[in-house]
Design a protein around this motif. Structure first.
Motif, PDB file in Angstrom:
ATOM      1  N   GLN A 263      45.524  28.875  42.011  1.00 31.54           N
ATOM      2  CA  GLN A 263      44.105  28.671  41.768  1.00 31.54           C
ATOM      3  C   GLN A 263      43.215  29.524  42.668  1.00 31.54           C
ATOM      4  N   PHE A 264      43.590  29.692  43.925  1.00 23.35           N
ATOM      5  CA  PHE A 264      42.658  30.276  44.885  1.00 23.35           C
ATOM      6  C   PHE A 264      43.052  31.674  45.377  1.00 23.35           C
ATOM      7  N   PHE A 265      44.327  32.054  45.255  1.00 23.41           N
ATOM      8  CA  PHE A 265      44.723  33.369  45.748  1.00 23.41           C
ATOM      9  C   PHE A 265      44.061  34.510  44.988  1.00 23.41           C
ATOM     10  N   PRO A 266      43.881  34.426  43.654  1.00 24.83           N
ATOM     11  CA  PRO A 266      43.166  35.511  42.960  1.00 24.83           C
ATOM     12  C   PRO A 266      41.756  35.741  43.498  1.00 24.83           C
ATOM     13  N   ASP A 267      41.111  34.699  44.027  1.00 30.40           N
ATOM     14  CA  ASP A 267      39.783  34.876  44.611  1.00 30.40           C
ATOM     15  C   ASP A 267      39.841  35.762  45.849  1.00 30.40           C
ATOM     16  N   VAL A 268      40.933  35.618  46.620  1.00 33.00           N
ATOM     17  CA  VAL A 268      41.090  36.421  47.834  1.00 33.00           C
ATOM     18  C   VAL A 268      41.216  37.895  47.477  1.00 33.00           C
ATOM     19  N   LEU A 276      40.519  46.923  42.037  1.00 38.16           N
ATOM     20  CA  LEU A 276      41.862  46.966  42.617  1.00 38.16           C
ATOM     21  C   LEU A 276      42.445  45.577  42.798  1.00 38.16           C
ATOM     22  N   SER A 277      41.790  44.567  42.244  1.00 35.87           N
ATOM     23  CA  SER A 277      42.221  43.194  42.485  1.00 35.87           C
ATOM     24  C   SER A 277      43.632  42.942  41.941  1.00 35.87           C
ATOM     25  N   ALA A 278      43.934  43.486  40.754  1.00 42.25           N
ATOM     26  CA  ALA A 278      45.272  43.277  40.190  1.00 42.25           C
ATOM     27  C   ALA A 278      46.342  43.953  41.037  1.00 42.25           C
ATOM     28  N   LEU A 279      46.044  45.187  41.521  1.00 38.29           N
ATOM     29  CA  LEU A 279      46.996  45.896  42.359  1.00 38.29           C
ATOM     30  C   LEU A 279      47.203  45.178  43.692  1.00 38.29           C
ATOM     31  N   LEU A 280      46.118  44.728  44.310  1.00 33.52           N
ATOM     32  CA  LEU A 280      46.226  44.006  45.575  1.00 33.52           C
ATOM     33  C   LEU A 280      46.966  42.692  45.389  1.00 33.52           C
ATOM     34  N   TYR A 281      46.709  42.030  44.280  1.00 33.61           N
ATOM     35  CA  TYR A 281      47.403  40.779  43.964  1.00 33.61           C
ATOM     36  C   TYR A 281      48.906  41.011  43.897  1.00 33.61           C
ATOM     37  N   ALA A 282      49.320  42.075  43.210  1.00 30.37           N
ATOM     38  CA  ALA A 282      50.741  42.376  43.073  1.00 30.37           C
ATOM     39  C   ALA A 282      51.372  42.743  44.414  1.00 30.37           C
ATOM     40  N   VAL A 283      50.672  43.567  45.202  1.00 30.11           N
ATOM     41  CA  VAL A 283      51.219  44.000  46.489  1.00 30.11           C
ATOM     42  C   VAL A 283      51.379  42.820  47.449  1.00 30.11           C
ATOM     43  N   LEU A 284      50.349  41.999  47.542  1.00 31.57           N
ATOM     44  CA  LEU A 284      50.417  40.848  48.439  1.00 31.57           C
ATOM     45  C   LEU A 284      51.457  39.844  47.969  1.00 31.57           C
TER      46      LEU A 284
END
Length: 312
Positions: A263-268, A276-284
Motif C-alpha cells: 500500500q505505501f511503498f509505491p508512494d516512497v 522513474l518511479s517504476a524503475l526505482l520501485y523495481a530496483v529497491l
C-alpha cells in the motif's frame, strides 16, 4: 504474544478515530492486502506450493459480493459469507488439479487460470450476471451506527476479519493439519510414507488460501464499490507475490508487513523521481529481496535472536 497482538489491534482500531477518512481508507486497503497475503502464507509458506491464481481468487470474492448485491434482495453483508465459500471451492478444485504436481506445473496451471478469469467474466452467456466489460457496481454495507463513516466502518470490519483470520491461521498451523502441510512441503515422499495424503493436504491448503483471498476481494469490492474484469489481471497476482516475498512468506506477521508494503511503498518511489518511479520501485524491490531473502519478518526475527544472544 497474544496479549501483544490483541493490544496492537485494539490500538489500531482506536487510532482510526483520530485520523481523517482518506488516511483510514488507505490503511483499510493495507489491511485487505494483509488478509490476502495470509492466504498466500498458508499456500506458499506453510504448504510449499506456488500460485499465480491469486488475482482470480481475489476476483471471485469481489464478483461474488457484487452479484449477490446486484441480482438478489439479500443484504450486502452476505457477501462476507459467500465470498470465502466460493474462494474455498475454487481454490480446492485448483489444488486438486495442480497440487500433486511439481512447482513448474503448479505455476503453469495457475497461470492459465489467472489469464482465463478476466476472459470468462466477459463470456456472453454469463455477462448478464457479471456485467461484461463494464463490470458491476455495488453499494457499501450500511454501518451499524450512524456516527461511523463508511471508511471508518470498512477499516474496523477489515481489521476484525484480519484478527480472526490470523487467529484461525495460527491455530491451523499449530494443529495436526498444519504439521501435515509442513511435512508435505519439506519432503512429499517421506510424508506419503507416513500415511499423509499429500494431494489432499495440498488441495485443502489451496482451498484455505482461496477463502482468504476471496474474502479480501469481497472487502476490496465493498471499499471501491465496483468490480470489473481488468481489475483482476495477471499483474495483480505478481503484485501479491512481491508483497509476500518482501514481508516474509513463512510468517503471519510478514503478511501484515507485506500489506503495508504493497500500500505505501509505491508512494516512497513516486516521491523519489518523476518518470522513474517504476524503475526505482523495481530496483529497491530487488535490493530488498537480495538483502532479506526471508523477508522483513525473517530479518527482524534474526535481529531479535542476535540481541537475545548478546544479553548476559
Amino acid at each position: 504474544m497474544r496479549t501483544v497482538w490483541t493490544m496492537g489491534f485494539v490500538a489500531a482500531a482506536a487510532l482510526s478515530f483520530c485520523l481523517p477518512d482518506f488516511i483510514v481508507f488507505r490503511f483499510t486497503q493495507a489491511v485487505i492486502w494483509s488478509i490476502a497475503l495470509v492466504g498466500l502464507v498458508m499456500l506458499c509458506g506453510v504448504s510449499g506450493q506456488f500460485s499465480f491464481a491469486q488475482a482470480a481468487l481475489f476476483g471471485i470474492g469481489g464478483y461474488g459480493a457484487a452479484i449477490l448485491g446486484t441480482h438478489t434482495p439479500l443484504s450486502t453483508y452476505w457477501g462476507l459469507v459467500l465470498a470465502p465459500v466460493l474462494g474455498f471451492i475454487a481454490g480446492y478444485g485448483l489444488g486438486r488439479v495442480a497440487g500433486p504436481h511439481s512447482l513448474w506445473t503448479q505455476a503453469l496451471v495457475t497461470y492459465a487460470f489467472a489469464i482465463a478469469f478476466p476472459q470468462l467474466l466477459r463470456w456472453r452467456p454469463i455477462e448478464h450476471w457479471t456485467g461484461g466489460v463494464q463490470g458491476l457496481y455495488l453499494d457499501f454495507p450500511t454501518p451499524p451506527l450512524e456516527a461511523l463513516s463508511n471508511d471508518r466502518w470498512a477499516f474496523l470490519m477489515a481489521l476484525s476479519l484480519l484478527a480472526a483470520g490470523l487467529w484461525l491461521a495460527r491455530n491451523l498451523i499449530d494443529s495436526r493439519a498444519g504439521r501435515a502441510m509442513k511435512a508435505a512441503r519439506d519432503q512429499d515422499l517421506a510424508a506419503a510414507a507416513q500415511g499423509i495424503k499429500v494431494g489432499q493436504v495440498r488441495a485443502m491448503a489451496s482451498g484455505i488460501a482461496g477463502a482468504y483471498l476471496a474474502l479480501a476481494g469481497c472487502l476490496s469490492a465493498y471499499q471501491f464499490g465496483f468490480v470489473g474484469p481488468m481489475a483482476y489481471n495477471f499483474a495483480l497476482s505478481i503484485q501479491m507475490l512481491f508483497g509476500l516475498v518482501v514481508g516474509g512468506m513463512y510468517s503471519l506477521g510478514g503478511a501484515i508487513l507485506g500489506g503495508l508494503f504493497l500500500q505505501f511503498f509505491p508512494d516512497v518511489t513516486a516521491g523519489l523521481g518523476k518518470g522513474l518511479s517504476a524503475l526505482l520501485y523495481a530496483v529497491l524491490l530487488i535490493a530488498a529481496m537480495v538483502a532479506m531473502p526471508d523477508g522483513v519478518a525473517g530479518a527482524l526475527s534474526r535481529l531479535a535472536a542476535r540481541i537475545k544472544l548478546r544479553r548476559p
